[in-house]
Design a protein around this motif. Structure first.
Motif, PDB file in Angstrom:
ATOM      1  N   THR A 175     110.870 105.250 -12.252  1.00 18.63           N
ATOM      2  CA  THR A 175     111.403 106.609 -12.169  1.00 18.63           C
ATOM      3  C   THR A 175     111.891 107.092 -13.539  1.00 18.63           C
ATOM      4  O   THR A 175     112.092 106.307 -14.473  1.00 18.63           O
ATOM      5  N   HIS A 176     112.116 108.422 -13.610  1.00 22.15           N
ATOM      6  CA  HIS A 176     112.328 109.089 -14.897  1.00 22.15           C
ATOM      7  C   HIS A 176     113.334 110.230 -14.696  1.00 22.15           C
ATOM      8  O   HIS A 176     113.179 111.287 -15.282  1.00 22.15           O
ATOM      9  N   THR A 177     114.310 109.996 -13.837  1.00 15.46           N
ATOM     10  CA  THR A 177     115.371 110.939 -13.416  1.00 15.46           C
ATOM     11  C   THR A 177     114.878 111.943 -12.378  1.00 15.46           C
ATOM     12  O   THR A 177     113.687 111.997 -12.058  1.00 15.46           O
ATOM     13  N   MET A 196     102.141 107.784 -22.363  1.00 12.20           N
ATOM     14  CA  MET A 196     101.357 109.012 -22.290  1.00 12.20           C
ATOM     15  C   MET A 196     102.000 109.889 -21.213  1.00 12.20           C
ATOM     16  O   MET A 196     103.031 109.530 -20.649  1.00 12.20           O
ATOM     17  N   HIS A 197     101.403 111.035 -20.962  1.00  8.02           N
ATOM     18  CA  HIS A 197     101.940 111.957 -19.954  1.00  8.02           C
ATOM     19  C   HIS A 197     100.815 112.392 -19.027  1.00  8.02           C
ATOM     20  O   HIS A 197      99.812 112.948 -19.498  1.00  8.02           O
ATOM     21  N   ASP A 198     100.990 112.126 -17.731  1.00  7.76           N
ATOM     22  CA  ASP A 198      99.927 112.508 -16.791  1.00  7.76           C
ATOM     23  C   ASP A 198     100.011 113.984 -16.431  1.00  7.76           C
ATOM     24  O   ASP A 198      99.307 114.445 -15.528  1.00  7.76           O
ATOM     25  N   LEU A 216     108.675 118.535 -22.427  1.00  4.91           N
ATOM     26  CA  LEU A 216     109.001 117.258 -21.784  1.00  4.91           C
ATOM     27  C   LEU A 216     108.402 116.093 -22.549  1.00  4.91           C
ATOM     28  O   LEU A 216     107.253 116.106 -22.921  1.00  4.91           O
ATOM     29  N   ARG A 217     109.201 115.072 -22.723  1.00  3.78           N
ATOM     30  CA  ARG A 217     108.703 113.858 -23.354  1.00  3.78           C
ATOM     31  C   ARG A 217     109.047 112.673 -22.475  1.00  3.78           C
ATOM     32  O   ARG A 217     109.985 112.692 -21.769  1.00  3.78           O
TER      33      ARG A 217
HETATM   34 ZN   LIG Z   1     109.568 112.485 -19.875  1.00  2.43          ZN
END
Ligand SMILES: [Zn+2]
Length: 309
Positions: free
Chosen positions: A126-128, A231-233, A308-309
């Motif tokens: 998870t990422h918040t 990476m970022h989906d 967003l990162r």
């Molecule tokens: Zn992020």
């Protein structure tokens, strides 16, 4: 005599066939259907989560137990209905399993994508809840609430799924923007939640072309040699670069591996006092998981996504 000769010839032919099979490389028997040059499965690297270690050489002294030229793919900030399914299909085609650090608010909006990620065998962390870009700017209580709600949303999204899929959610957490804090790491550690940073990024959150994402990612990996890749989906440029990136990395001798946790990781997290993972009443969550009311966005940057990162 004639019968004996036929039998002998057959025996020699059979032996020859066995030897021929035995001498083929092991991977030829288990090639990836969509990418015959690749193996059919992704080796699993297990991370111990007891005591909630913080991992990733970009920020911490410890990292995941990766061998030279092993790279673990991770994708942050989803699920996103426009890009996550594309990324999942590309990963499937190349028989790559990855780790997805999902945002709670999006998990609540698109629980079916979270279940799809799990059903395809990927790892979920998870990422918040709403991706505040720096949790240090929140009060400790609010930052903890962000993290807790992130885990709750992930558990709720997976609640209607089979146990095998629910078990793909692991006690893995990644700080938005990698902006950690000692008190929060300590709080996670007390709950047997591992903090996962990285060894290298892909710069895919920047306004660059897919070719440039690939170039920088390979350059970054080469400079360290092994590690966890972010990476970022949520980024179309990532989806566009991904297939070629996978093929090139493998051609260069890198092995793509999947992060997983020790088998007792979920139980350890659930057994912690005031747990973050495993706290949810499963029957209740399964009932409400798909019909949860949408909470108002607390982070306007989620609407644009670009920062967003
Ligand atoms: Zn992020």
């Amino acid at each position: 005599m004639g019968g004996f000769r036929v039998k002998s010839v057959l025996a020699i032919l059979a032996l020859g066939a066995m030897l021929a099979c035995a001498s083929l490389p092991a991977r030829a028997a288990e090639a990836c259907p969509g990418d015959p040059a690749a193996p059919a499965s992704t080796p699993i690297i297990r991370v111990g989560t007891k005591g909630g270690p913080a991992l990733g050489a970009m920020q911490y002294p410890q990292t995941a137990p990766l061998a030279a030229r092993q790279v673990a793919f991770t994708f942050d900030d989803g699920p996103n209905p426009d890009t996550t399914p594309l990324i999942l299909d590309i990963l499937d085609r190349h028989c790559v399993k990855a780790t997805f650090f999902i945002i709670g608010i999006y998990a609540e909006r698109h629980p079916e994508i979270v279940r799809d990620i799990a059903a395809r065998g990927h790892t979920i962390g998870t990422h918040t809840w709403s991706h505040p870009n720096n949790l240090r700017h929140l009060s400790l209580a609010n930052a903890q609430r962000e993290i807790r709600r992130g885990f709750e949303a992930a558990e709720k999204a997976l609640a209607p799924a089979p146990e095998e899929s629910r078990a793909r959610l692991l006690p893995f957490f990644r700080f938005p923007g990698l902006n950690d804090s000692k008190p929060l790491i300590g709080w996670l550690s007390a709950r047997n939640i591992a903090t996962l940073s990285c060894e290298f990024g892909s710069d895919d959150w920047r306004q660059i072309s897919p070719a440039e994402v690939k170039r920088r990612t390979i350059r970054n990996i080469a400079s360290v040699g092994r590690g966890i890749l972010i990476m970022h989906d949520t980024k179309p440029r990532t989806a566009e670069a991904l297939s070629s990136l996978i093929v090139t990395l493998r051609r260069q001798g890198y092995e793509i591996v999947q992060l997983d946790a020790a088998v007792d990781a979920r139980a350890l997290a659930a057994a912690a006092p005031d747990p973050l993972l495993g706290a949810l009443n499963h029957a209740e969550a399964a009932r409400t998981g798909q019909s949860a009311a949408l909470a108002p966005l607390t982070n306007p940057s989620l609407e644009t996504g670009e920062s967003l990162r």
